[in-house]
Design a protein around this motif. Structure first.
Motif, mmCIF file in Angstrom:
data_model
loop_
_atom_site.group_PDB
_atom_site.id
_atom_site.type_symbol
_atom_site.label_atom_id
_atom_site.label_comp_id
_atom_site.label_asym_id
_atom_site.label_seq_id
_atom_site.Cartn_x
_atom_site.Cartn_y
_atom_site.Cartn_z
ATOM 1 N N ASP A 3 11.629 -17.839 26.358
ATOM 2 C CA ASP A 3 10.684 -17.864 25.234
ATOM 3 C C ASP A 3 11.163 -18.869 24.184
ATOM 4 O OD1 ASP A 3 12.696 -16.653 23.682
ATOM 5 O OD2 ASP A 3 11.845 -14.654 23.919
ATOM 6 N N GLY A 4 10.429 -19.008 23.110
ATOM 7 C CA GLY A 4 10.762 -19.968 22.056
ATOM 8 C C GLY A 4 12.108 -19.725 21.404
ATOM 9 N N GLY A 5 12.615 -18.485 21.499
ATOM 10 C CA GLY A 5 13.914 -18.159 20.913
ATOM 11 C C GLY A 5 15.075 -18.367 21.874
ATOM 12 N N GLY A 6 14.786 -18.868 23.070
ATOM 13 C CA GLY A 6 15.841 -19.117 24.046
ATOM 14 C C GLY A 6 16.214 -17.913 24.887
ATOM 15 N N ASN A 7 15.446 -16.822 24.780
ATOM 16 C CA ASN A 7 15.716 -15.631 25.580
ATOM 17 C C ASN A 7 15.093 -15.797 26.965
ATOM 18 O OD1 ASN A 7 16.902 -14.062 23.370
ATOM 19 N ND2 ASN A 7 14.829 -14.177 22.523
ATOM 20 N N THR A 8 15.868 -15.541 28.001
ATOM 21 C CA THR A 8 15.379 -15.671 29.373
ATOM 22 C C THR A 8 14.241 -14.690 29.614
ATOM 23 O OG1 THR A 8 17.563 -16.357 30.133
ATOM 24 C CG2 THR A 8 16.032 -15.552 31.811
ATOM 25 N N ASN A 9 13.151 -15.203 30.177
ATOM 26 C CA ASN A 9 11.978 -14.372 30.460
ATOM 27 C C ASN A 9 12.228 -13.455 31.652
ATOM 28 O OD1 ASN A 9 10.606 -15.755 28.443
ATOM 29 N ND2 ASN A 9 9.576 -17.124 29.869
ATOM 30 N N ASP A 10 11.555 -12.317 31.621
ATOM 31 C CA ASP A 10 11.556 -11.441 32.787
ATOM 32 C C ASP A 10 10.879 -12.154 33.944
ATOM 33 O OD1 ASP A 10 12.807 -9.373 31.432
ATOM 34 O OD2 ASP A 10 10.916 -8.398 30.862
ATOM 35 N N VAL A 11 11.145 -11.693 35.147
ATOM 36 C CA VAL A 11 10.550 -12.281 36.345
ATOM 37 C C VAL A 11 9.294 -11.501 36.697
ATOM 38 C CG1 VAL A 11 10.911 -12.862 38.768
ATOM 39 C CG2 VAL A 11 12.839 -12.920 37.174
ATOM 40 N N PRO A 12 8.109 -12.105 36.500
ATOM 41 C CA PRO A 12 6.884 -11.397 36.890
ATOM 42 C C PRO A 12 6.695 -11.462 38.409
ATOM 43 C CG PRO A 12 6.332 -13.536 35.968
ATOM 44 C CD PRO A 12 7.825 -13.382 35.858
ATOM 45 N N ILE A 13 6.318 -10.325 38.998
ATOM 46 C CA ILE A 13 6.072 -10.259 40.440
ATOM 47 C C ILE A 13 4.557 -10.262 40.657
ATOM 48 C CG2 ILE A 13 6.464 -8.971 42.566
ATOM 49 C CD1 ILE A 13 9.022 -10.082 41.167
ATOM 50 N N ASN A 14 4.083 -11.245 41.408
ATOM 51 C CA ASN A 14 2.657 -11.373 41.710
ATOM 52 C C ASN A 14 2.224 -10.330 42.731
ATOM 53 O OD1 ASN A 14 2.520 -13.709 40.041
ATOM 54 N ND2 ASN A 14 3.269 -14.949 41.751
ATOM 55 N N ALA A 15 0.917 -10.140 42.865
ATOM 56 C CA ALA A 15 0.365 -9.152 43.793
ATOM 57 C C ALA A 15 0.811 -9.392 45.233
ATOM 58 C CB ALA A 15 -1.165 -9.154 43.705
ATOM 59 N N MET B 59 20.685 -16.877 47.207
ATOM 60 C CA MET B 59 20.474 -17.185 45.799
ATOM 61 C C MET B 59 18.989 -17.387 45.540
ATOM 62 S SD MET B 59 23.629 -17.127 44.924
ATOM 63 C CE MET B 59 23.792 -17.847 43.324
ATOM 64 N N SER B 60 18.565 -17.014 44.374
ATOM 65 C CA SER B 60 17.202 -17.281 43.944
ATOM 66 C C SER B 60 17.264 -18.142 42.698
ATOM 67 C CB SER B 60 16.454 -15.986 43.656
ATOM 68 O OG SER B 60 16.013 -15.413 44.852
ATOM 69 N N SER B 61 16.155 -18.758 42.382
ATOM 70 C CA SER B 61 16.203 -19.709 41.286
ATOM 71 C C SER B 61 14.871 -19.790 40.557
ATOM 72 C CB SER B 61 16.582 -21.089 41.826
ATOM 73 O OG SER B 61 15.572 -21.561 42.692
ATOM 74 N N TYR B 62 14.783 -20.790 39.739
ATOM 75 C CA TYR B 62 13.583 -21.093 38.974
ATOM 76 C C TYR B 62 13.260 -22.565 39.178
ATOM 77 C CZ TYR B 62 17.358 -22.593 35.889
ATOM 78 O OH TYR B 62 18.492 -23.171 35.388
ATOM 79 N N GLY C 298 6.310 -15.284 39.663
ATOM 80 C CA GLY C 298 5.536 -16.190 38.819
ATOM 81 C C GLY C 298 6.348 -16.600 37.609
ATOM 82 N N GLY C 299 5.696 -17.231 36.666
ATOM 83 C CA GLY C 299 6.329 -17.572 35.407
ATOM 84 C C GLY C 299 7.444 -18.597 35.514
ATOM 85 N N GLY C 300 7.387 -19.455 36.522
ATOM 86 C CA GLY C 300 8.416 -20.468 36.682
ATOM 87 C C GLY C 300 9.582 -20.045 37.565
ATOM 88 N N GLY D 118 17.223 -25.001 31.685
ATOM 89 C CA GLY D 118 17.651 -23.652 32.022
ATOM 90 C C GLY D 118 16.494 -22.844 32.577
ATOM 91 N N PRO D 119 16.689 -21.541 32.722
ATOM 92 C CA PRO D 119 15.651 -20.689 33.283
ATOM 93 C C PRO D 119 14.458 -20.549 32.326
ATOM 94 C CG PRO D 119 17.455 -19.367 32.468
ATOM 95 C CD PRO D 119 17.888 -20.803 32.370
ATOM 96 N N PRO D 120 13.328 -20.067 32.842
ATOM 97 C CA PRO D 120 12.173 -19.852 31.968
ATOM 98 C C PRO D 120 12.552 -18.948 30.793
ATOM 99 C CG PRO D 120 11.550 -19.614 34.271
ATOM 100 C CD PRO D 120 13.042 -19.720 34.232
#
Length: 159
Positions: free
Chosen positions: A50-62, A35-38, A67-69, A46-48
């Motif tokens: 936006d202001g509208g409650g939509n789950t953010n995409d998972v940014p992948i660092n170099a 399992m992976s998490s935030y 990232g992004g929580g 809840g998960p990371p």
């Protein structure tokens, strides 16, 4: 063949997760589910999003981390390398059990793999019978096996 040593030298909370996952992937019971998490600071979060409650995409660092929580434990080197351990040991019995009656255990998986999990808070000095052929093995917790070489510790097994 893969052999590795889990030391208690990770971050305070990550070390427990890494050791638990290492044990789960090394043991021969059940079906593995990673399992992976935030990250969160309150149990109700809840998960990371936006202001509208939509789950953010998972940014992948170099460096391959998230990232992004997002924590993305499945991307931790120790976890991904233990999947290789699990696959190499698949179908092999648990052998050569050892424990120190406290916070360190070790066991093999037939003659294909061997793990030592140490949660003592200090190094252990113990000679262990692994059941593996004599040779030098890559510790896939401290590093990775890449391009024919080990980036971490090398464990010597003497017959």
């Amino acid at each position: 063949r893969i052999c590795h040593l889990v030391e208690s030298s990770f971050f305070v909370r990550d070390d427990v997760a890494k050791m638990a996952n290492a044990y789960e992937l090394a043991w021969n019971y059940g079906h593995i589910r990673l399992m992976s998490s935030y990250s969160f600071s309150e149990h109700w979060q809840g998960p990371p999003s936006d202001g509208g409650g939509n789950t953010n995409d998972v940014p992948i660092n170099a460096d391959g981390t998230c990232g992004g929580g997002w924590v993305c434990e499945h991307r931790w080197r120790q976890i991904t390398n233990m999947v290789g351990f699990h696959n190499a040991a698949l179908g092999q019995p648990v052998t050569n059990w050892w424990d120190n009656d406290n916070n360190a255990i070790a066991f093999g998986r037939g003659d294909r793999a061997f793990i030592v999990i140490n949660n003592e808070g200090h190094q252990i000095d113990q000679t262990l019978y692994t059941g593996m052929s004599a040779g030098r093995y890559c510790d896939v917790i401290s590093g990775s096996y890449e391009n024919g070489g080990c980036t971490g510790n090398i464990i010597a097994v003497i017959a």
